[in-house]
Design an enzyme around this catalytic site. Sequence first.
Site, PDB file in Angstrom:
ATOM      1  N   LYS A   1       0.859  -1.174   0.000  1.00 13.32           N
ATOM      2  CA  LYS A   1       0.000   0.000   0.000  1.00 13.32           C
ATOM      3  C   LYS A   1       0.895   1.224   0.000  1.00 13.32           C
ATOM      4  O   LYS A   1       1.689   1.438   0.927  1.00 13.32           O
ATOM      5  CB  LYS A   1      -0.901  -0.019   1.230  1.00 13.32           C
ATOM      6  CG  LYS A   1      -1.751   1.220   1.324  1.00 13.32           C
ATOM      7  CD  LYS A   1      -2.859   1.047   2.313  1.00 13.32           C
ATOM      8  CE  LYS A   1      -3.652   2.326   2.429  1.00 13.32           C
ATOM      9  NZ  LYS A   1      -4.722   2.214   3.397  1.00 13.32           N
TER      10      LYS A   1
ATOM     11  N   ARG B   1     -10.717   9.937   1.527  1.00 13.28           N
ATOM     12  CA  ARG B   1     -10.610  10.594   2.836  1.00 13.28           C
ATOM     13  C   ARG B   1     -11.769  11.581   3.026  1.00 13.28           C
ATOM     14  O   ARG B   1     -12.231  11.771   4.147  1.00 13.28           O
ATOM     15  CB  ARG B   1      -9.235  11.249   2.987  1.00 13.28           C
ATOM     16  CG  ARG B   1      -8.152  10.171   3.105  1.00 13.28           C
ATOM     17  CD  ARG B   1      -6.758  10.703   3.320  1.00 13.28           C
ATOM     18  NE  ARG B   1      -5.784   9.614   3.150  1.00 13.28           N
ATOM     19  CZ  ARG B   1      -4.490   9.790   2.946  1.00 13.28           C
ATOM     20  NH1 ARG B   1      -3.991  11.014   2.898  1.00 13.28           N
ATOM     21  NH2 ARG B   1      -3.697   8.760   2.802  1.00 13.28           N
TER      22      ARG B   1
ATOM     23  N   GLU C   1       7.638  -6.973   1.385  1.00 13.07           N
ATOM     24  CA  GLU C   1       6.405  -6.884   2.194  1.00 13.07           C
ATOM     25  C   GLU C   1       5.517  -8.105   1.962  1.00 13.07           C
ATOM     26  O   GLU C   1       4.969  -8.677   2.903  1.00 13.07           O
ATOM     27  CB  GLU C   1       5.605  -5.625   1.814  1.00 13.07           C
ATOM     28  CG  GLU C   1       6.127  -4.321   2.394  1.00 13.07           C
ATOM     29  CD  GLU C   1       5.698  -4.106   3.837  1.00 13.07           C
ATOM     30  OE1 GLU C   1       5.116  -5.006   4.450  1.00 13.07           O
ATOM     31  OE2 GLU C   1       5.973  -3.005   4.365  1.00 13.07           O
TER      32      GLU C   1
ATOM     33  N   LYS D   1      -2.165  -1.578  -3.987  1.00 14.49           N
ATOM     34  CA  LYS D   1      -2.977  -0.370  -3.945  1.00 14.49           C
ATOM     35  C   LYS D   1      -2.113   0.883  -3.986  1.00 14.49           C
ATOM     36  O   LYS D   1      -1.113   0.922  -3.255  1.00 14.49           O
ATOM     37  CB  LYS D   1      -3.773  -0.411  -2.643  1.00 14.49           C
ATOM     38  CG  LYS D   1      -4.570   0.808  -2.351  1.00 14.49           C
ATOM     39  CD  LYS D   1      -5.288   0.610  -1.065  1.00 14.49           C
ATOM     40  CE  LYS D   1      -6.001   1.897  -0.725  1.00 14.49           C
ATOM     41  NZ  LYS D   1      -6.461   1.937   0.602  1.00 14.49           N
TER      42      LYS D   1
ATOM     43  N   SER E   1     -10.097   5.594  -4.948  1.00 15.65           N
ATOM     44  CA  SER E   1     -11.038   6.698  -5.155  1.00 15.65           C
ATOM     45  C   SER E   1     -10.539   7.719  -6.169  1.00 15.65           C
ATOM     46  O   SER E   1     -11.311   8.206  -7.000  1.00 15.65           O
ATOM     47  CB  SER E   1     -11.302   7.369  -3.806  1.00 15.65           C
ATOM     48  OG  SER E   1     -10.077   7.788  -3.207  1.00 15.65           O
TER      49      SER E   1
HETATM   50  C1  PBG Z   1      -7.552   3.355   5.225  1.00 16.32           C
HETATM   51  C2  PBG Z   1      -7.836   3.225   3.791  1.00 16.32           C
HETATM   52  C3  PBG Z   1      -7.617   4.168   2.774  1.00 16.32           C
HETATM   53  C4  PBG Z   1      -8.139   3.626   1.616  1.00 16.32           C
HETATM   54  C5  PBG Z   1      -8.635   2.358   1.931  1.00 16.32           C
HETATM   55  N1  PBG Z   1      -8.426   2.116   3.281  1.00 16.32           N
HETATM   56  C6  PBG Z   1      -7.061   5.538   2.824  1.00 16.32           C
HETATM   57  C7  PBG Z   1      -5.716   5.794   3.286  1.00 16.32           C
HETATM   58  O1  PBG Z   1      -4.908   4.902   3.510  1.00 16.32           O
HETATM   59  O2  PBG Z   1      -5.428   6.972   3.471  1.00 16.32           O
HETATM   60  C8  PBG Z   1      -8.159   4.317   0.292  1.00 16.32           C
HETATM   61  C9  PBG Z   1      -9.180   3.841  -0.661  1.00 16.32           C
HETATM   62  C10 PBG Z   1      -9.443   4.758  -1.788  1.00 16.32           C
HETATM   63  O3  PBG Z   1      -8.810   5.812  -1.974  1.00 16.32           O
HETATM   64  O4  PBG Z   1     -10.352   4.419  -2.554  1.00 16.32           O
HETATM   65  N2  PBG Z   1      -6.324   3.015   5.667  1.00 16.32           N
END
Ligand code: PBG
Length: 352
Positions: free
Chosen positions: A220, A230, A260, A275, A301
């Site tokens: 991630k 967010r 990882e 991601k 997103s």
């Molecule tokens: C929380 C989380 C996030 C997303 C999924 N779980 C945001 C972040 O890590 O700041 C992002 C998903 C998206 O942008 O669609 N840890």
Amino acid sequence: MLAICPEEGCEIPLLRFGAKMSRGQYPATRMRRNRMKAFSRRMLAEHRLSVDDLIWPLFVIEGEDKAEPVTSMPGVSRHSIDRLVAQAREAEALGIPAIAVFPSIDPALKDNEGTLAGDGDNLVCRAVRAVKKACPELGVICDVALDPFTDHGHDGILRDGEIVNDETVAVLCRQAVCQADAGCDIIAPSDMMDGRVAAIRAALDGAGHQNVQIMSYVAKYASGFYGPFRDAVGAGKLAGGDGKASYQMNPANSDEAMHEISLDLAEGADIVIIKPGMPYLDILGRAKAEFGVPCVAYQVSGEYAMIKAASANNWLDGERAMMESLLGFKRAGADAILTYFAPDAARLLAKG
Ligand code: PBG
């Protein structure tokens, strides 16, 4: 020319590829022949997107019969639990195998420790219970991370400017167990703390949840593409200047992602998530090729918002871009895709 032979791990002359190339040359070989007719293109397609590949992320809020549009994600809303259940039924009707539930928490209930995350009566646990009651066969996935519950918006506990690892992992374990108690099928740790997969596995097993899967957000990245999410969960502006860079990965790194993945698999992860999606297709391709385990892409997103915004301006054909982006994940090696386009894509796929 030299290349690395994948089986032997040694350098070999590029003979195999040379042999392939000498199969035929223009004009005997015309690559366009196979592309000329629709039946042939269809018959020879190497990868296919199916509704079985789709995971639909959904946002839940308190209240009844409530839907609040997320401004930066046209077509996406936060729904109260009763409406979330209706969406779960829609997912089932469309043949989507699983949904992922993300809560948007009242700011008054947030604190530094994200205490509410470990409360079995919190919004996400109530939502999971309601969805599982209405749709027992539908897969339900829950994030494990503190960001929806912390007043500073970080995924872990903040002490003297640092996100503290081990203390955070203890809260994550409580969060995972209460979500599994509520009926969640797949626990998805998205916090990027070290050692959390092993700790969560042990906590789940200790609570009798041996069969609850762990789908770890292994690779991630500290990404600019999470902005609209967010907004959606009301995580607001992060405290501290470096964002989440002290725990999420540097976008410059690829070998680190493989490291990882090897750690999370050793700790007991069943499925790995890469991601964001589109900017990290190389990571997804490497993950699938090097580990051969179930790999999931998260089309986040910001990726959704980009395609939606461009199509709203008629700068591109939104449906086409959506389907092409999803097929790209399949080609790169994804077994499934978390995408806000899930219902739209499912509807299009059903039309054939
Ligand atoms: C929380 C989380 C996030 C997303 C999924 N779980 C945001 C972040 O890590 O700041 C992002 C998903 C998206 O942008 O669609 N840890």
